[in-house]
Design an enzyme around this catalytic site. Structure first.
Site, PDB file in Angstrom:
ATOM      1  CG  ASP A 150      -1.698   1.274   1.408  1.00 39.56           C
ATOM      2  OD1 ASP A 150      -1.847   2.021   0.429  1.00 39.56           O
ATOM      3  OD2 ASP A 150      -2.158   1.533   2.544  1.00 39.56           O
ATOM      4  CB  ALA A 151       2.591   3.029  -2.659  1.00 36.06           C
TER       5      ALA A 151
ATOM      6  CB  SER B 258       3.459  10.383   3.964  1.00 31.54           C
ATOM      7  OG  SER B 258       2.711  11.559   3.763  1.00 31.54           O
TER       8      SER B 258
ATOM      9  CB  VAL C 205       5.685   2.150   1.038  1.00 32.30           C
ATOM     10  CG1 VAL C 205       5.393   0.742   0.533  1.00 32.30           C
ATOM     11  CG2 VAL C 205       5.763   3.130  -0.124  1.00 32.30           C
ATOM     12  CE  LYS C 206       0.151   2.432   7.342  1.00 29.82           C
ATOM     13  NZ  LYS C 206      -1.193   2.485   7.995  1.00 29.82           N
TER      14      LYS C 206
ATOM     15  CG  ASP D 144      -6.142   5.203  -1.499  1.00 24.21           C
ATOM     16  OD1 ASP D 144      -6.692   5.482  -2.584  1.00 24.21           O
ATOM     17  OD2 ASP D 144      -5.772   6.074  -0.688  1.00 24.21           O
ATOM     18  NE  ARG D 145     -12.056   8.140  -2.359  1.00 29.50           N
ATOM     19  CZ  ARG D 145     -12.819   8.893  -3.147  1.00 29.50           C
ATOM     20  NH1 ARG D 145     -12.312   9.419  -4.261  1.00 29.50           N
ATOM     21  NH2 ARG D 145     -14.085   9.120  -2.837  1.00 29.50           N
TER      22      ARG D 145
ATOM     23  CB  THR E 266      -1.124  12.604   3.483  1.00 29.03           C
ATOM     24  OG1 THR E 266       0.028  11.883   3.929  1.00 29.03           O
ATOM     25  CG2 THR E 266      -0.691  13.950   2.946  1.00 29.03           C
TER      26      THR E 266
END
Length: 237
Positions: free
Chosen positions: A6-7, A10, A12-13, A95-96, A118
């Site tokens: 998941d980028a 701010s 990256v996970k 991501d949403r 963010t």
């Protein structure tokens, strides 16, 4: 083993999954991505799945670090029993969409999905699986930064949150929180008005989730790594 990435804007996970079990996870700032190649080298990976709202150079760095086939995930018109009513899914951040898919797994009722990083995104999902769309607004830090940069006298630390702030620092803290929680609660009110049902559960995720949660009404859940949970659903399809 599957690598999920998941980028965000701010950071990256990432997480490694063996079936439904998370065996390792981590995070890196955008300036630290070179070290990810070492973390992922030599792993028995069957593939990697990426959700990104980051800049092109971040995506390129991740692609160079991944030692297997990389699948870029995008928003879709439908996944399982969730129907996406976004007008143009091609412009929607993955991501949403993935956060909504994960929320559907966690709650079968009406849901407001709030991702507080963010930026703050606030999504509305009905019990029938209709994703109605949502909001994007500056997150807590970005909101305060914009006031500091765009005004002559507000470049100062935020103070305490109060109902009626009587100092500028408290006014900054209270105003930012009122904007964030107000957006979430207003979407919850509108969803209840739309469905005719009780107020939806808010599922809250992101780096500022704990900061915002005390100022929201129940029902409320804080769930870490919601986007990675959505990625796992897609990867396991």
């Amino acid at each position: 083993m599957k690598l999920l990435i998941d980028a965000g804007n701010s950071r990256v996970k990432w997480a490694l999954y063996q079936g439904e079990d998370c065996v390792r996870q981590g995070a890196a700032e955008h300036g630290e991505l070179a070290g990810l190649a070492d973390a992922w080298r030599g792993l028995p990976l069957e593939g990697a799945w990426l959700s990104s709202v980051a800049r092109r150079e971040v995506i390129d760095a991740l692609a160079a670090a991944v030692p297997c086939q990389l699948h870029r995930v995008h928003a879709e018109r439908r996944f399982g029993d969730v129907c996406n009513h976004y007008r143009n899914t091609a412009e929607q951040g993955a991501d949403r969409w993935l956060a909504v898919l994960a929320a559907r797994e966690l709650c079968r009722g009406d849901v407001i999905v709030a991702c507080a990083g963010t930026a703050l995104t606030v999504e509305a999902l009905t019990a029938e699986g209709d994703y109605l769309g949502g909001l994007i607004l500056p997150g807590h830090g970005l909101m305060l930064h914009s006031l500091a940069q765009g005004t002559a006298n507000l470049n100062r630390a935020a103070g305490e949150i109060a109902d009626f702030p009587q100092g500028t620092q408290d006014a900054l803290a209270s105003g930012a929180m009122a904007a964030l929680t107000g957006a979430i609660e207003e979407q919850r009110r509108k969803l209840a008005e739309r469905t005719g049902r009780a107020p939806a559960t808010v599922i809250l995720t992101g780096g500022d989730a704990a900061r915002i949660a005390p100022w929201l009404a129940a029902p409320l859940q804080i769930v870490d790594n919601l986007v990675l949970m959505g990625l796992l659903k897609v990867a396991n399809t």
